[in-house]
Write a protein that holds these residues in place. Structure first.
Motif, PDB file in Angstrom:
ATOM      1  N   ALA A   1      11.907   1.064   6.633  1.00 50.37           N
ATOM      2  CA  ALA A   1      11.346   2.112   5.766  1.00 50.37           C
ATOM      3  C   ALA A   1       9.948   1.760   5.275  1.00 50.37           C
ATOM      4  O   ALA A   1       9.047   2.607   5.261  1.00 50.37           O
ATOM      5  CB  ALA A   1      12.277   2.352   4.573  1.00 50.37           C
ATOM      6  N   THR A   2       9.760   0.497   4.866  1.00 52.79           N
ATOM      7  CA  THR A   2       8.437   0.111   4.371  1.00 52.79           C
ATOM      8  C   THR A   2       7.397   0.146   5.494  1.00 52.79           C
ATOM      9  O   THR A   2       6.290   0.640   5.302  1.00 52.79           O
ATOM     10  CB  THR A   2       8.456  -1.301   3.741  1.00 52.79           C
ATOM     11  OG1 THR A   2       9.046  -2.223   4.643  1.00 52.79           O
ATOM     12  CG2 THR A   2       9.207  -1.308   2.429  1.00 52.79           C
TER      13      THR A   2
ATOM     14  N   GLY B   1      15.541   0.242  -5.079  1.00 51.72           N
ATOM     15  CA  GLY B   1      15.779   0.174  -6.517  1.00 51.72           C
ATOM     16  C   GLY B   1      14.620  -0.445  -7.252  1.00 51.72           C
ATOM     17  O   GLY B   1      14.002  -1.402  -6.786  1.00 51.72           O
ATOM     18  N   GLY B   2      14.304   0.104  -8.424  1.00 49.25           N
ATOM     19  CA  GLY B   2      13.196  -0.447  -9.200  1.00 49.25           C
ATOM     20  C   GLY B   2      11.871   0.156  -8.792  1.00 49.25           C
ATOM     21  O   GLY B   2      11.807   1.160  -8.108  1.00 49.25           O
TER      22      GLY B   2
ATOM     23  N   PRO C   1       1.114   2.002  -0.039  1.00 49.85           N
ATOM     24  CA  PRO C   1       1.970   3.185  -0.152  1.00 49.85           C
ATOM     25  C   PRO C   1       3.001   3.093  -1.273  1.00 49.85           C
ATOM     26  O   PRO C   1       3.598   4.089  -1.649  1.00 49.85           O
ATOM     27  CB  PRO C   1       2.662   3.259   1.205  1.00 49.85           C
ATOM     28  CG  PRO C   1       2.619   1.857   1.718  1.00 49.85           C
ATOM     29  CD  PRO C   1       1.337   1.291   1.220  1.00 49.85           C
ATOM     30  N   LEU C   2       3.232   1.893  -1.815  1.00 52.89           N
ATOM     31  CA  LEU C   2       4.166   1.758  -2.933  1.00 52.89           C
ATOM     32  C   LEU C   2       3.450   1.868  -4.271  1.00 52.89           C
ATOM     33  O   LEU C   2       4.052   1.659  -5.319  1.00 52.89           O
ATOM     34  CB  LEU C   2       4.921   0.423  -2.850  1.00 52.89           C
ATOM     35  CG  LEU C   2       5.702   0.172  -1.564  1.00 52.89           C
ATOM     36  CD1 LEU C   2       6.544  -1.090  -1.688  1.00 52.89           C
ATOM     37  CD2 LEU C   2       6.585   1.358  -1.216  1.00 52.89           C
ATOM     38  N   SER C   3       2.162   2.172  -4.234  1.00 56.16           N
ATOM     39  CA  SER C   3       1.393   2.324  -5.467  1.00 56.16           C
ATOM     40  C   SER C   3       1.893   3.527  -6.249  1.00 56.16           C
ATOM     41  O   SER C   3       2.355   4.513  -5.680  1.00 56.16           O
ATOM     42  CB  SER C   3      -0.092   2.511  -5.139  1.00 56.16           C
ATOM     43  OG  SER C   3      -0.812   2.920  -6.274  1.00 56.16           O
TER      44      SER C   3
ATOM     45  N   ILE D   1       7.662   6.553  -2.185  1.00 54.33           N
ATOM     46  CA  ILE D   1       8.588   6.817  -3.289  1.00 54.33           C
ATOM     47  C   ILE D   1      10.021   6.700  -2.812  1.00 54.33           C
ATOM     48  O   ILE D   1      10.888   6.146  -3.506  1.00 54.33           O
ATOM     49  CB  ILE D   1       8.336   8.219  -3.877  1.00 54.33           C
ATOM     50  CG1 ILE D   1       6.886   8.333  -4.386  1.00 54.33           C
ATOM     51  CG2 ILE D   1       9.309   8.519  -4.996  1.00 54.33           C
ATOM     52  CD1 ILE D   1       6.535   7.315  -5.450  1.00 54.33           C
ATOM     53  N   ASN D   2      10.295   7.214  -1.603  1.00 49.11           N
ATOM     54  CA  ASN D   2      11.647   7.114  -1.046  1.00 49.11           C
ATOM     55  C   ASN D   2      12.041   5.662  -0.802  1.00 49.11           C
ATOM     56  O   ASN D   2      13.200   5.287  -0.969  1.00 49.11           O
ATOM     57  CB  ASN D   2      11.741   7.908   0.259  1.00 49.11           C
ATOM     58  CG  ASN D   2      11.546   9.393   0.045  1.00 49.11           C
ATOM     59  OD1 ASN D   2      11.908   9.919  -1.003  1.00 49.11           O
ATOM     60  ND2 ASN D   2      10.978  10.073   1.021  1.00 49.11           N
TER      61      ASN D   2
END
Length: 255
Positions: free
Chosen positions: A207-208, A39-40, A150-152, A32-33
């Motif tokens: 970060a990713t 952005g988005g 993790p971006l789910s 989430i961070n």
């Protein structure tokens, strides 16, 4: 006179399942961070990639997985499993380097990061007492990649990544890779798009990669934790999975 028993202590299956559910829920929290940083949301990330890259994502993912399987397995003989924080730091550094040059360097970094992620997953399998040289364990390590990334928007992965079987069987690793690749292609596409963001490429890449390493380590603990619990608690894997679903507030799968 008290007689000491050499019998193993009884496994509290419910307590262990609660711990696994907690780990499942925390998986991907850093994602989430990352989304806030670039952005988005995750849904439109892949749309930012050039058409040729989007069309070749699945082929690139299959290639990355094949490379990772060979490299991760062979590296075990001379590079020991590392502590969690060190894996995350190394992954973040690679992501920063990959993102610094935009999409071209991010694509070049993809198989290297995939190898590190697979080594992290293998290391978790070892912690739970499984042999990473065993074919079914190698299959399971790749199967962990079929979890949502993790971006789910989910609070972890789709529990379906566990429902195929606790110990996959098959004629060849290629069949497993072919099964996992389409979903992993979406996950890695989000990572590439984040790294390709102008100016933020290096920061987003670090970060990713940090988020991905933390996430897949957690999901590996869920997967192999359930598999170990099935053995130690002498409980059928399908029953454990349904009990975990109930703890996660999800409907059991009909037998």
């Amino acid at each position: 006179m008290q007689i000491e028993s050499n019998l193993p202590a009884k496994i509290d299956v419910d307590v262990r399942l609660t711990e696994i559910a907690k780990r499942y829920k925390q998986a991907g929290g850093v994602g989430i961070n990352v989304l806030n940083l670039i952005g988005g949301g995750a849904d439109n990330l892949i749309d930012r990639l050039p058409g040729p890259v989007r069309r070749n994502l699945e082929a690139a993912t299959v290639k990355a997985l094949n490379h990772a399987m060979k490299a991760a397995h062979s590296s075990r003989s001379y590079v020991p499993d590392q502590k969690s924080w060190l894996n995350q730091a190394a992954s973040a550094a690679m992501g920063a380097a990959g993102g610094a040059g935009g999409l071209p360097t991010a694509l070049a970094e993809l198989p290297v990061t995939t190898t590190l992620l697979l080594r992290v997953i293998q290391g978790v399998a070892v912690k739970h007492g499984f042999d990473p040289d065993a074919e079914n364990v190698q299959f399971d390590c790749v199967q962990v990649f079929s979890a949502a990334g993790p971006l789910s928007g989910d609070d972890g992965a789709d529990l379906g990544f566990l429902s195929a079987r606790m110990a996959l069987s098959g004629r060849a690793m290629q069949a497993v890779i072919a099964k996992v690749a389409p979903r992993l292609a979406v996950v890695l596409g989000q990572k590439l798009a984040a790294q390709a963001v102008p100016v933020l490429g290096a920061v987003a890449g670090a970060a990713t990669n940090y988020a991905y390493t933390s996430y897949y380590e957690d999901m590996a603990h869920v997967h192999f934790g359930l598999r170990r619990l099935a053995i130690d608690g002498d409980v059928p894997p399908d029953e454990l999975l349904n009990r975990l679903r109930e703890k996660m507030g999800r409907a059991p799968v009909a037998g």
